[in-house]
Design a protein around this motif. Sequence first.
Motif, PDB file in Angstrom:
ATOM      1  N   LEU A  79       0.836  -1.211   0.000  1.00 40.59           N
ATOM      2  CA  LEU A  79       0.000   0.000   0.000  1.00 40.59           C
ATOM      3  C   LEU A  79       0.862   1.248   0.000  1.00 40.59           C
ATOM      4  CD1 LEU A  79      -3.011  -0.862   2.311  1.00 40.59           C
ATOM      5  CD2 LEU A  79      -2.930  -0.594  -0.167  1.00 40.59           C
ATOM      6  N   THR A  80       1.981   1.162   0.736  1.00 41.33           N
ATOM      7  CA  THR A  80       2.903   2.300   0.734  1.00 41.33           C
ATOM      8  C   THR A  80       3.401   2.576  -0.676  1.00 41.33           C
ATOM      9  OG1 THR A  80       3.636   1.440   2.858  1.00 41.33           O
ATOM     10  CG2 THR A  80       4.918   3.258   1.909  1.00 41.33           C
ATOM     11  N   VAL A  81       3.758   1.511  -1.390  1.00 40.56           N
ATOM     12  CA  VAL A  81       4.256   1.670  -2.764  1.00 40.56           C
ATOM     13  C   VAL A  81       3.175   2.301  -3.637  1.00 40.56           C
ATOM     14  CG1 VAL A  81       5.013   0.437  -4.828  1.00 40.56           C
ATOM     15  CG2 VAL A  81       5.923  -0.204  -2.598  1.00 40.56           C
ATOM     16  N   LEU A  82       1.926   1.821  -3.474  1.00 45.45           N
ATOM     17  CA  LEU A  82       0.825   2.361  -4.279  1.00 45.45           C
ATOM     18  C   LEU A  82       0.645   3.849  -4.003  1.00 45.45           C
ATOM     19  CD1 LEU A  82      -1.456   1.655  -6.263  1.00 45.45           C
ATOM     20  CD2 LEU A  82      -2.956   1.345  -4.287  1.00 45.45           C
ATOM     21  N   LEU A  83       0.651   4.174  -2.716  1.00 47.80           N
ATOM     22  CA  LEU A  83       0.468   5.567  -2.326  1.00 47.80           C
ATOM     23  C   LEU A  83       1.610   6.425  -2.862  1.00 47.80           C
ATOM     24  CD1 LEU A  83      -1.735   6.916  -0.647  1.00 47.80           C
ATOM     25  CD2 LEU A  83      -0.106   6.976   1.274  1.00 47.80           C
ATOM     26  N   ARG A  84       2.851   5.902  -2.715  1.00 48.54           N
ATOM     27  CA  ARG A  84       4.011   6.647  -3.173  1.00 48.54           C
ATOM     28  C   ARG A  84       3.948   6.871  -4.684  1.00 48.54           C
ATOM     29  NH1 ARG A  84       8.579   3.253  -2.340  1.00 48.54           N
ATOM     30  NH2 ARG A  84       8.619   3.772  -0.115  1.00 48.54           N
ATOM     31  N   THR A  85       3.463   5.852  -5.395  1.00 51.64           N
ATOM     32  CA  THR A  85       3.343   5.974  -6.840  1.00 51.64           C
ATOM     33  C   THR A  85       2.444   7.152  -7.197  1.00 51.64           C
ATOM     34  OG1 THR A  85       3.521   3.585  -6.979  1.00 51.64           O
ATOM     35  CG2 THR A  85       2.758   4.726  -8.956  1.00 51.64           C
ATOM     36  N   PHE A  86       1.295   7.238  -6.511  1.00 51.94           N
ATOM     37  CA  PHE A  86       0.376   8.335  -6.796  1.00 51.94           C
ATOM     38  C   PHE A  86       0.989   9.673  -6.404  1.00 51.94           C
ATOM     39  CE2 PHE A  86      -2.783   5.294  -7.783  1.00 51.94           C
ATOM     40  CZ  PHE A  86      -3.721   5.969  -8.524  1.00 51.94           C
ATOM     41  N   GLU A  87       1.667   9.695  -5.247  1.00 51.92           N
ATOM     42  CA  GLU A  87       2.302  10.936  -4.797  1.00 51.92           C
ATOM     43  C   GLU A  87       3.306  11.439  -5.814  1.00 51.92           C
ATOM     44  OE1 GLU A  87       2.345  10.133  -0.020  1.00 51.92           O
ATOM     45  OE2 GLU A  87       4.271  10.389  -1.053  1.00 51.92           O
ATOM     46  N   ILE A  88       4.160  10.524  -6.268  1.00 47.20           N
ATOM     47  CA  ILE A  88       5.223  10.931  -7.193  1.00 47.20           C
ATOM     48  C   ILE A  88       4.621  11.345  -8.538  1.00 47.20           C
ATOM     49  CG2 ILE A  88       7.149  10.032  -8.571  1.00 47.20           C
ATOM     50  CD1 ILE A  88       8.256   8.809  -6.095  1.00 47.20           C
ATOM     51  N   ALA A  89       3.628  10.580  -9.000  1.00 48.45           N
ATOM     52  CA  ALA A  89       2.979  10.935 -10.262  1.00 48.45           C
ATOM     53  C   ALA A  89       2.357  12.332 -10.166  1.00 48.45           C
ATOM     54  CB  ALA A  89       1.906   9.910 -10.615  1.00 48.45           C
ATOM     55  N   PHE A  90       1.768  12.613  -9.017  1.00 53.81           N
ATOM     56  CA  PHE A  90       1.147  13.912  -8.799  1.00 53.81           C
ATOM     57  C   PHE A  90       2.209  15.024  -8.806  1.00 53.81           C
ATOM     58  CE2 PHE A  90      -0.777  17.186  -6.025  1.00 53.81           C
ATOM     59  CZ  PHE A  90      -1.922  17.412  -6.768  1.00 53.81           C
ATOM     60  N   ALA A  91       3.298  14.766  -8.063  1.00 50.20           N
ATOM     61  CA  ALA A  91       4.372  15.757  -7.993  1.00 50.20           C
ATOM     62  C   ALA A  91       4.962  16.013  -9.380  1.00 50.20           C
ATOM     63  CB  ALA A  91       5.460  15.282  -7.038  1.00 50.20           C
ATOM     64  N   VAL A  92       5.157  14.932 -10.142  1.00 55.11           N
ATOM     65  CA  VAL A  92       5.723  15.065 -11.483  1.00 55.11           C
ATOM     66  C   VAL A  92       4.781  15.881 -12.366  1.00 55.11           C
ATOM     67  CG1 VAL A  92       6.258  13.778 -13.593  1.00 55.11           C
ATOM     68  CG2 VAL A  92       7.111  12.976 -11.397  1.00 55.11           C
ATOM     69  N   THR A  93       3.463  15.613 -12.240  1.00 57.34           N
ATOM     70  CA  THR A  93       2.489  16.350 -13.053  1.00 57.34           C
ATOM     71  C   THR A  93       2.526  17.829 -12.736  1.00 57.34           C
ATOM     72  OG1 THR A  93       1.116  14.383 -12.978  1.00 57.34           O
ATOM     73  CG2 THR A  93       0.059  16.399 -13.734  1.00 57.34           C
ATOM     74  N   ILE A  94       2.536  18.146 -11.445  1.00 59.27           N
ATOM     75  CA  ILE A  94       2.555  19.557 -11.047  1.00 59.27           C
ATOM     76  C   ILE A  94       3.838  20.239 -11.531  1.00 59.27           C
ATOM     77  CG2 ILE A  94       2.619  21.121  -9.060  1.00 59.27           C
ATOM     78  CD1 ILE A  94      -0.102  19.907  -9.538  1.00 59.27           C
ATOM     79  N   ALA A  95       4.975  19.548 -11.316  1.00 57.55           N
ATOM     80  CA  ALA A  95       6.253  20.130 -11.734  1.00 57.55           C
ATOM     81  C   ALA A  95       6.267  20.335 -13.253  1.00 57.55           C
ATOM     82  CB  ALA A  95       7.399  19.220 -11.315  1.00 57.55           C
ATOM     83  N   SER A  96       5.787  19.344 -13.994  1.00 58.79           N
ATOM     84  CA  SER A  96       5.757  19.468 -15.463  1.00 58.79           C
ATOM     85  C   SER A  96       4.877  20.628 -15.879  1.00 58.79           C
ATOM     86  CB  SER A  96       5.204  18.198 -16.113  1.00 58.79           C
ATOM     87  OG  SER A  96       5.915  17.088 -15.691  1.00 58.79           O
ATOM     88  N   LEU A  97       3.749  20.794 -15.171  1.00 55.31           N
ATOM     89  CA  LEU A  97       2.820  21.867 -15.530  1.00 55.31           C
ATOM     90  C   LEU A  97       3.493  23.226 -15.355  1.00 55.31           C
ATOM     91  CD1 LEU A  97       0.049  22.848 -16.338  1.00 55.31           C
ATOM     92  CD2 LEU A  97      -0.653  22.703 -13.961  1.00 55.31           C
TER      93      LEU A  97
END
Lengths: 302, 375
Positions: A79-97
């Motif tokens: 579950l930690t990995v799943l959560l981290r995946t979403f966190e990182i994907a979110f951070a990457v999206t915001i940074a890319s934006l």
Amino acid sequence: MTVTSTIAAPPINAINNRARASYARGYSKTLSLMLIAPLVLLMGFGFLYPVGKLLIGSLFAPEFGLEQFRRLIRSPLYLTVLLRTFEIAFAVTIASLFIGYPIAFAMAKLPRRWAALTTVCVLIPLWTSTLVRSYAWIVLLQRKGVVNELLLNLGWITQPLRLIYTEGAVIMAMTHVLLPYMILPIFAAVHAIPKELGQAARNLGAGGTSAFWRIMLPLSLPGVFAGCLMTFILALGFYVTPALVGGPRTMLMATLIGQQTTETLDWAFAGALSTVLLAATLTFVIAFRKTLSLNRGFAGVA
Amino acid sequence: MHGEPIDILQIEKTFGDKSVVSDVSLSVKAGEFLSLLGPSGSGKTTLLMMIAGFEFPNAGQICVGSRDITYLAPNRRAVGMVFQKYALFPHMTVAQNVAFPLRMRSVTTKDINRRVSEMIDLVQLTGFEGRYPQQLSGGQQQRVAVARALIAEPPVLLMDEPLSALDKKLRETMQIEIKRIQNRLGVTVVYVTHDQEEALTMSDRIAVMSEGRLVQVGSPFDLYQRPATSFVAEFVGKMNFLNGEYVEAELGKCRVRISEHATLSSDLVADGESEQYRLGGRVRVAIRPEDITITRRFEFGHTTDNVLRGTVEAVIFLGQAHIILVQIEGQGEAPVQVLVPSSIGHATFVQGETVDLVIAPSAVRLFPRGVGSVQ
């Protein structure tokens, strides 16, 4: 005599046009089927069948039931990995934006020469292999890498910083790799806004800044949403870069699934992990689209 | 609201090394409706863009009222504009579009609501406030664009071919509509168009542009009756051109030989102007289709002054009139168009018939056949 023929011409043209229009309305059913057949077959045999088999496989090991999914929930690691995946994907999206929007805007608005140069700078990384680009980050960030050497030589630090194998490194490298997927849709949206709308805003009394906030930004939002969605989904399933730059402590879903299939050969559990990732992604996409379609103004623009 | 005068002084504009507007000076009176008329590439839109502040001149000055606006930012000019494709904001409703200029000027919400509903009433769009632009017809979008451009009460309104996207019938309705609104508000209008008919209908004065220069400025009547150059003669209204040879000038009349059989005399040549023609020189002869009297030919042979002989090539029905195309004897030029009211035209002339065209000296204009004339 020439005059007579010009007078007769328009009705004939009109008839021709009407005939052509009805031809252009659509291909025949058979032709349409033939045209999409390769894609449908490829989807069926190359995607739906194997993925379906993997997903269904997760329900039949050791016997029919949700054993694999229970195992997933029982261990906090997954579950930690799943959560981290979403966190990182979110951070990457915001940074890319935030990095991508100004670049996309510049590409659409700069004089042609500069725009072409910027476009090349955006596209060349896209044409380079992800693997190469990820290794490039290792060269930069490793213990004896370019960045540490520079900082040491400048005397700003005495000990090499731990840059690689961190979450920050993963986010930075993934942002770099995925940036074009954010820039291109935004560029397309900004480029499609007629020049006159900006001029009209200025003419009606808006300064440069409010013309941007009230006209350009709202009208480019469809591109922003497309870019965010694409970047987010790609980031959720990203494999190569986090595997290379991230190391074991920043493991993401894709890396975990890869491990299950290639190292532990636990295909059933890999199937369960994939099912969860796929379901989470789909839920996210549907929720996102639903929110957008509820907003009338954007429905009108898009 | 009161219109303000516009003074344009010796404007020059180049793109790269291409000159687009050269040495244009023009004064528009307060409340006047002035059309900039010209073919595409004549510089009329560039001139408009410089008044709006989207382009800046290389030299010269533009003033509105007593303010020099030559290099002012577009949002500080108080110059309204209606764009060719309306440029309505697609993410805003009709009311939001019309309110936009007031929001930019921090007017109170109460005032905004009142003025928006007044303006929407003026352009007859009551009931459409909540619609988005793409839910409106072309004519309705046009009205929104006009309302939005005028709501902040600019003393000057610029219009860039605003009716070119509409069909003919709607265009005519909107022409009248725009004139009505302009009369009501007294705003000064600069109207760019390539449609000479539109310019003639709507304008107090017309400025004809060609290749970046002003060719002639005058009332529609002036331009039509006294075109300064063959370009204006050809561009404004319908005009027949014949090739001729300058023969003589006597008693204020100039005589031009059209063919072996026919000569035309003209009394439209101004004093001093005749000096630019030399005996035996080639000239262009211009005659309006409605200034020609067409008669069936009864006798052959003898040459009469101011009569051209020809053969009917075609008869075109226009509704209120017929255009009769007549090929003139001894002229390789395109057939001459003769305008004849419907009641007579149809029955009287048939294709292949030989006819005489009688042209009064007061209807014959002469232009030099020099460099720059339209072929």
